[in-house]
Design a protein around this motif. Structure first.
Motif, mmCIF file in Angstrom:
data_model
loop_
_atom_site.group_PDB
_atom_site.id
_atom_site.type_symbol
_atom_site.label_atom_id
_atom_site.label_comp_id
_atom_site.label_asym_id
_atom_site.label_seq_id
_atom_site.Cartn_x
_atom_site.Cartn_y
_atom_site.Cartn_z
ATOM 1 N N LEU A 169 0.831 -1.206 0.000
ATOM 2 C CA LEU A 169 0.000 0.000 0.000
ATOM 3 C C LEU A 169 0.865 1.254 0.000
ATOM 4 O O LEU A 169 0.557 2.238 -0.680
ATOM 5 N N PHE A 170 1.952 1.203 0.744
ATOM 6 C CA PHE A 170 2.865 2.346 0.790
ATOM 7 C C PHE A 170 3.513 2.580 -0.574
ATOM 8 O O PHE A 170 3.581 3.713 -1.065
ATOM 9 N N VAL A 171 3.983 1.505 -1.195
ATOM 10 C CA VAL A 171 4.638 1.637 -2.496
ATOM 11 C C VAL A 171 3.680 2.214 -3.539
ATOM 12 O O VAL A 171 4.073 3.012 -4.392
ATOM 13 N N ALA A 172 2.416 1.831 -3.447
ATOM 14 C CA ALA A 172 1.426 2.287 -4.426
ATOM 15 C C ALA A 172 0.993 3.732 -4.207
ATOM 16 O O ALA A 172 0.598 4.415 -5.155
ATOM 17 N N THR A 173 1.053 4.216 -2.971
ATOM 18 C CA THR A 173 0.527 5.553 -2.663
ATOM 19 C C THR A 173 1.590 6.573 -2.275
ATOM 20 O O THR A 173 1.382 7.777 -2.453
ATOM 21 N N HIS A 174 2.691 6.116 -1.701
ATOM 22 C CA HIS A 174 3.738 6.995 -1.152
ATOM 23 C C HIS A 174 3.209 7.906 -0.051
ATOM 24 O O HIS A 174 3.812 8.937 0.264
ATOM 25 N N LEU A 175 2.095 7.502 0.540
ATOM 26 C CA LEU A 175 1.511 8.253 1.642
ATOM 27 C C LEU A 175 1.674 7.468 2.938
ATOM 28 O O LEU A 175 2.126 6.322 2.934
ATOM 29 N N THR A 176 1.306 8.084 4.049
ATOM 30 C CA THR A 176 1.370 7.392 5.333
ATOM 31 C C THR A 176 0.302 6.310 5.376
ATOM 32 O O THR A 176 -0.878 6.571 5.128
ATOM 33 N N VAL A 177 0.710 5.086 5.692
ATOM 34 C CA VAL A 177 -0.224 3.950 5.740
ATOM 35 C C VAL A 177 -0.114 3.291 7.106
ATOM 36 O O VAL A 177 0.944 3.304 7.750
ATOM 37 N N GLN A 178 -1.235 2.702 7.546
ATOM 38 C CA GLN A 178 -1.299 2.136 8.886
ATOM 39 C C GLN A 178 -2.031 0.802 8.893
ATOM 40 O O GLN A 178 -2.929 0.579 8.069
ATOM 41 N N LEU A 179 -1.648 -0.029 9.842
ATOM 42 C CA LEU A 179 -2.298 -1.313 10.084
ATOM 43 C C LEU A 179 -2.790 -1.298 11.516
ATOM 44 O O LEU A 179 -2.017 -1.027 12.442
ATOM 45 N N ALA A 180 -4.077 -1.570 11.715
ATOM 46 C CA ALA A 180 -4.657 -1.475 13.054
ATOM 47 C C ALA A 180 -5.593 -2.642 13.325
ATOM 48 O O ALA A 180 -6.108 -3.272 12.399
ATOM 49 N N ASN B 263 1.214 -1.344 13.064
ATOM 50 C CA ASN B 263 2.352 -0.913 12.258
ATOM 51 C C ASN B 263 1.985 0.354 11.506
ATOM 52 O O ASN B 263 0.797 0.643 11.293
ATOM 53 N N LYS B 264 3.006 1.068 11.107
ATOM 54 C CA LYS B 264 2.793 2.338 10.420
ATOM 55 C C LYS B 264 4.023 2.652 9.587
ATOM 56 O O LYS B 264 5.155 2.499 10.055
ATOM 57 N N LEU B 265 3.806 3.046 8.345
ATOM 58 C CA LEU B 265 4.886 3.481 7.467
ATOM 59 C C LEU B 265 4.630 4.930 7.095
ATOM 60 O O LEU B 265 3.560 5.264 6.583
ATOM 61 N N GLU B 266 5.599 5.779 7.373
ATOM 62 C CA GLU B 266 5.443 7.207 7.110
ATOM 63 C C GLU B 266 5.614 7.510 5.633
ATOM 64 O O GLU B 266 6.513 6.983 4.973
ATOM 65 N N GLY B 267 4.753 8.395 5.114
ATOM 66 C CA GLY B 267 4.857 8.816 3.729
ATOM 67 C C GLY B 267 6.012 9.771 3.508
ATOM 68 O O GLY B 267 6.693 10.196 4.442
ATOM 69 N N SER C 257 -5.128 1.487 6.288
ATOM 70 C CA SER C 257 -5.553 2.858 6.018
ATOM 71 C C SER C 257 -4.479 3.647 5.283
ATOM 72 O O SER C 257 -3.294 3.313 5.325
ATOM 73 N N VAL C 258 -4.942 4.705 4.619
ATOM 74 C CA VAL C 258 -4.075 5.665 3.933
ATOM 75 C C VAL C 258 -4.440 7.046 4.453
ATOM 76 O O VAL C 258 -5.627 7.392 4.528
ATOM 77 N N SER C 259 -3.432 7.841 4.810
ATOM 78 C CA SER C 259 -3.685 9.156 5.402
ATOM 79 C C SER C 259 -2.951 10.253 4.643
ATOM 80 O O SER C 259 -1.921 10.011 4.002
ATOM 81 N N GLY C 260 -3.489 11.468 4.754
ATOM 82 C CA GLY C 260 -2.850 12.641 4.163
ATOM 83 C C GLY C 260 -3.356 13.900 4.824
ATOM 84 O O GLY C 260 -4.296 13.859 5.626
ATOM 85 N N THR C 261 -2.743 15.013 4.512
ATOM 86 C CA THR C 261 -3.202 16.285 5.067
ATOM 87 C C THR C 261 -4.568 16.621 4.482
ATOM 88 O O THR C 261 -4.807 16.408 3.285
#
Length: 274
Positions: free
Chosen positions: A115-126, A137-141, A238-242
């Motif tokens: 998901l991170f590779v596809a979006t380059h945004l902050t993604v989370q697993l909950a 887990n969480k990967l920062e965009g 999830s995918v997050s952004g401003t």
């Protein structure tokens, strides 16, 4: 966690901000009173006024102490509320059902990476624990976000996209949250029963949940479920952004694809383990 063990963090000194005779407690005593005042809300968040009332301190003194505790990473500010910070979390991380959480995290982190590779945004697993979500887990965009979530941290389910996923698809989870007290983290937080039930009905229909600045005004998020072989949510991605730049519709298809692939893997894994 035993708050008394935290007293070594502070160096005792007499308060210079309190009038003599009104409160004989030292600054250390007052800081401890503020920490103890969080109670069961330590990982969720409490406002200054409520902490002041619980600790029996003036609002100005409570605010000053919170500033000191925040500078030492003992607490952190999330919107208009405060909760325990990384320093306290490190002293005694919660381990509720930790083995299961570790298993889910290890199995689904590759999909989080997809998901991170596809979006380059902050993604989370909950996942869900009672009325709260736990971030596994969480990967920062590429553009780091100010966000209330952290790995191992908790947030109320009702004001997060990942939490709404569980509430929409698990009636027991929804009932537990709806019957409990809810407070608005931001002006956008849905706290009204009817509005929340309507929102959850939409999530069930669309399969995607939205957080429209409900946990933090500057943050928006979409989430999708990872289902087990019985069709119940075991986790959420999830995918997050401003809020001012995030375009949810641009990422919904990718999120659905990754969540579907993760669900198929979980179903096969459970079948093999059965």
């Amino acid at each position: 966690m035993d708050i008394k063990n935290l007293t070594a963090t502070f160096q005792p000194h007499a308060s210079t901000h309190e009038s003599p005779g009104k409160d004989s407690r030292t600054s250390v005593d007052k800081a401890m009173a503020v920490l103890k005042a969080f109670g069961d809300d330590a990982n969720i968040g409490v406002g200054v006024s409520e902490l002041s009332r619980r600790a029996e301190l003036s609002k100005s003194t409570t605010f000053r102490l919170l500033g000191m505790l925040e500078r030492n990473d003992m607490i952190e500010r999330i919107g208009t509320a405060y909760r325990f910070g990384t320093a306290i979390q490190a002293l005694g991380a919660q381990s509720i059902d930790s083995r299961k959480h570790d298993e889910v995290r290890d199995l689904l982190t590759p999909y989080l990476a997809d998901l991170f590779v596809a979006t380059h945004l902050t993604v989370q697993l909950a996942t869900l624990d009672g009325r709260h979500v736990i971030y596994l887990n969480k990967l920062e965009g590429h553009q780091r976000l100010r966000s209330p979530s952290r790995i191992g941290g908790r947030m109320p389910a009702y004001c997060t996209a990942v939490g709404k996923i569980f509430m929409a698809l698990d009636p027991i989870a929804a009932q537990a949250v709806i019957t409990a007290e809810r407070h608005p983290w931001t002006p956008n937080t849905i706290v009204d029963d009817h509005e929340l039930r309507t929102e959850l009905a939409r999530v069930r229909k669309e399969g995607i949940a939205h957080d429209r600045g409900e946990a933090l005004e500057t943050l928006s998020c979409i989430a999708a479920p990872v289902l087990n072989r019985r069709g119940l949510p075991i986790a959420a991605l999830s995918v997050s952004g401003t809020t001012d730049t995030f375009r949810a519709h641009e990422h919904e298809h990718t999120l659905r694809q990754v969540a579907f692939a993760a669900s198929r893997m979980m179903a096969r894994y459970e079948e093999r383990a059965a």
